[in-house]
Write an enzyme that holds these catalytic residues in place. Structure first.
Site, PDB file in Angstrom:
ATOM      1  CB  CYS A 113       3.103   1.415 -44.712  1.00 25.91           C
ATOM      2  SG  CYS A 113       2.183   2.766 -43.910  1.00 25.91           S
ATOM      3  CG  HIS A 262       4.180  -0.939 -41.863  1.00 26.40           C
ATOM      4  ND1 HIS A 262       4.891   0.160 -41.427  1.00 26.40           N
ATOM      5  CD2 HIS A 262       2.871  -0.556 -41.888  1.00 26.40           C
ATOM      6  CE1 HIS A 262       4.058   1.158 -41.206  1.00 26.40           C
ATOM      7  NE2 HIS A 262       2.824   0.744 -41.488  1.00 26.40           N
ATOM      8  CG  ASN A 292       2.431   3.396 -38.690  1.00 26.88           C
ATOM      9  OD1 ASN A 292       3.353   3.655 -39.442  1.00 26.88           O
ATOM     10  ND2 ASN A 292       1.298   2.857 -39.120  1.00 26.88           N
TER      11      ASN A 292
END
Length: 335
Positions: A113, A262, A292
């Protein structure tokens, strides 16, 4: 200074909605899950489709739009946790697929990430040293293959995607002003796939699924995430780093025109926004559309922000990635 000159991304064809999950899992409280994650749709690769495959398609999109760019590339950097093989690297295979010049610096690095912002730091070093002048930074993962179908804590959250960014030195007074990268390896087990590497090879034992106290099933070959631990880490470390990089560069939070974090989940993004007392209108998010997407999440959001005219020349944009490692990284870019 490093400039992000171009971004393209590719999403797989399999669009999965919350309704699709509810049809297969009628006992899941999808509304509560959506409220926490912020995700309405995400995209999954086919069983035989890899991060390398969708990265190639993202690069083809870029080269079709910028046909002269292919001959300029002298570095190819690939960030992924979803390699096609243990050996060779995805960057080497992609180099061949794209038929790039032999005079190309190509390598993989293993981050999630925070991977895009870390990649900007690596790239800036290559540009400053003169080792490379025209860099392709690839961020791609297929976490849908790592999560257990019966683990609602991760299954509804992650999506697959690939992003390619063309990076070069600035010719004007713009580009990346500063970057900070941090690590907390003592907390590395908060996001982990225990089995499948050299420490614990896959076996019949590692495939056994176990039920946790919340009713989620996972095997040792699946993604394990300590949600509360990761959330605590985000709240304690990320706002501090963002304040530090702004103070270091004598830039106030109010002077930042757009924040792109993120796309971990809605709860995490909202928490950082609240802690820093940022105007929510200055925080861009696209997690509802794509989920995500790990290291691809920031370049996807950045590209969408550009498409939607959220960024104009001269704007200051702060990017911040955080997650697996545990690692976190923030940078300020003048567009």
């Amino acid at each position: 200074m490093l400039v992000i000159d171009e971004i393209e991304y590719f999403l797989p064809k399999n669009k999965i909605t919350n309704k699709d999950f509810l049809e297969k899992n009628p006992d899941w409280d999808i509304d509560s899950i959506k409220k926490a994650t912020g995700v309405s749709t995400r995209y999954y690769t086919d069983p035989n489709e890899t991060a390398l495959d969708i990265s190639f398609k993202a690069c083809v999109k870029l080269f079709n739009r910028k046909p002269d760019l292919k001959k300029k590339i002298d570095a190819l950097i690939f960030c992924t946790h979803s390699n096609d093989h243990i050996i060779p690297s995805n960057s080497s295979i992609l180099h061949g697929m794209l038929d790039l010049s032999e005079n190309v610096f190509a390598f993989d690095y293993n981050l999630a990430c925070s991977g895009f912002v870390y990649g900007l730091g690596i790239s800036e070093g290559l540009l400053k040293s003169g080792i490379a002048n025209h860099i392709l930074l690839i961020n791609a993962d297929t976490y849908s293959k790592y999560v257990n179908d019966k683990d609602r804590s991760t299954k509804v959250l992650f999506g697959d995607a690939a992003a390619v960014s063309y990076l070069r030195n600035s010719e004007k007074n713009n580009g990346m002003l500063d970057i900070l990268c941090c690590s907390a390896g003592k907390h590395s087990k908060r996001i982990i796939i225990p089995a499948g590497g050299m420490r614990l090879p896959k076996s019949s034992v590692t495939k056994i699924e176990e039920k946790d106290k919340n009713g989620n099933f996972r095997s040792l070959e699946n993604l394990h995430m300590d949600g509360f631990g990761v959330f605590s880490f985000i709240n304690s470390k990320v706002p501090q780093q963002i304040k530090k990089i702004c103070e270091k560069n004598k830039i106030s939070l109010e002077e930042i025109n757009l924040f792109i974090f993120h796309q971990a989940n809605k709860m995490g993004i909202d928490s950082i926004t609240r802690i820093l007392k940022i105007n929510p209108d200055k925080v861009f998010s696209n997690i509802h559309n794509v989920g995500n997407t790990v290291s691809a999440s920031i370049p996807l959001a950045l590209k969408d922000a550009i498409i939607q005219n959220k960024i104009k020349p001269g704007d200051l944009v702060l990017l911040s990635g955080f997650g697996t490692g545990l690692s976190w990284a923030s940078c300020i870019i003048r567009f």
